[in-house]
Write an enzyme that holds these catalytic residues in place. Structure first.
Site, PDB file in Angstrom:
ATOM      1  N   CYS A 203      -3.530   0.253  -6.648  1.00 55.30           N
ATOM      2  CA  CYS A 203      -2.459  -0.514  -7.283  1.00 55.30           C
ATOM      3  C   CYS A 203      -1.116   0.065  -6.833  1.00 55.30           C
ATOM      4  O   CYS A 203      -1.072   1.123  -6.191  1.00 55.30           O
ATOM      5  CB  CYS A 203      -2.603  -0.434  -8.802  1.00 55.30           C
ATOM      6  SG  CYS A 203      -2.084   1.149  -9.510  1.00 55.30           S
TER       7      CYS A 203
ATOM      8  N   CYS B  89      -0.631   3.795  -7.916  1.00 56.22           N
ATOM      9  CA  CYS B  89      -1.495   4.711  -7.166  1.00 56.22           C
ATOM     10  C   CYS B  89      -1.066   4.799  -5.707  1.00 56.22           C
ATOM     11  O   CYS B  89      -1.112   5.887  -5.118  1.00 56.22           O
ATOM     12  CB  CYS B  89      -2.949   4.273  -7.282  1.00 56.22           C
ATOM     13  SG  CYS B  89      -3.588   4.457  -8.964  1.00 56.22           S
TER      14      CYS B  89
ATOM     15  N   HIS C  32      -5.192   6.468 -13.821  1.00 57.64           N
ATOM     16  CA  HIS C  32      -6.003   5.696 -12.890  1.00 57.64           C
ATOM     17  C   HIS C  32      -6.850   6.656 -12.054  1.00 57.64           C
ATOM     18  O   HIS C  32      -6.522   7.842 -11.907  1.00 57.64           O
ATOM     19  CB  HIS C  32      -5.116   4.866 -11.963  1.00 57.64           C
ATOM     20  CG  HIS C  32      -4.466   3.716 -12.638  1.00 57.64           C
ATOM     21  ND1 HIS C  32      -3.948   2.643 -11.934  1.00 57.64           N
ATOM     22  CD2 HIS C  32      -4.222   3.445 -13.951  1.00 57.64           C
ATOM     23  CE1 HIS C  32      -3.427   1.765 -12.776  1.00 57.64           C
ATOM     24  NE2 HIS C  32      -3.576   2.232 -14.001  1.00 57.64           N
TER      25      HIS C  32
ATOM     26  N   GLU D   8      -7.321   7.144  -8.846  1.00 61.85           N
ATOM     27  CA  GLU D   8      -6.676   7.846  -7.736  1.00 61.85           C
ATOM     28  C   GLU D   8      -5.753   8.950  -8.242  1.00 61.85           C
ATOM     29  O   GLU D   8      -5.735  10.045  -7.684  1.00 61.85           O
ATOM     30  CB  GLU D   8      -5.869   6.864  -6.868  1.00 61.85           C
ATOM     31  CG  GLU D   8      -6.695   5.808  -6.185  1.00 61.85           C
ATOM     32  CD  GLU D   8      -6.875   4.531  -6.989  1.00 61.85           C
ATOM     33  OE1 GLU D   8      -7.160   3.495  -6.381  1.00 61.85           O
ATOM     34  OE2 GLU D   8      -6.739   4.564  -8.239  1.00 61.85           O
TER      35      GLU D   8
END
Length: 159
Positions: free
Chosen positions: A86, A89, A56, A58
């Site tokens: 999310c 993250c 992801h 991040e």
């Protein structure tokens, strides 16, 4: 109150979200890590490119920033992300310990484009044996022995 500086960094994170989306690397998410006025880590969703569900924006940005700082802590850093993090993250952010996180779109906005993590938030508090993916305790005395040895060792680096 966020000002021109923060808007400039957020715009860059949003541009990374577009870059990843247009290149087909993954979903429309971008993030940067800033220390002072310098971007020290950047990322966009690369789940499809790397066949890695943890890639992801991040997480990619945190990994790059930590490598650049040669530290597992993002002391005195800020994270700018094109969307509210999310659960995965968010966990990575808490482990990295930045000063603050700025986000543009919300988790509800993400759900509206079919990136809905609400089931994960709910699963966190469900008893292990009732989770969609059951977590099953499997006792092993050697596992505790390793923990004990680590606790007693003089060569521990806590994080």
């Amino acid at each position: 109150m966020p000002g021109e500086r923060e808007q400039k960094f957020m715009q860059y994170a949003v541009e990374l979200s577009r870059k990843g989306m247009e290149s087909g690397d993954g979903g429309p998410f971008g993030a940067i890590v800033v220390k002072g006025d310098e971007i020290i880590g950047e990322g966009w969703n690369q789940v499809l490119t790397h066949t890695d569900p943890t890639a992801h924006a991040e997480v990619v940005a945190i990994r790059e920033a930590c490598k650049k700082l040669d530290s597992f802590q993002l002391t005195d850093c800020e994270i700018y992300t094109s969307c509210e993090p999310c659960p995965m993250c968010l966990g990575a952010i808490y482990w990295a310990r930045p000063l603050r996180v700025y986000f543009a779109n919300t988790k509800e906005d993400a759900a509206a484009i079919d990136f809905d993590d609400s089931f994960i938030y709910r699963e966190i508090n469900v008893p292990h044996n009732e989770k969609r993916i059951p977590l099953i305790p499997l006792h092993n005395p050697n596992a505790w022995k390793v923990f004990s040895e680590w606790k007693e060792s003089g060569n521990r680096n806590l994080y």
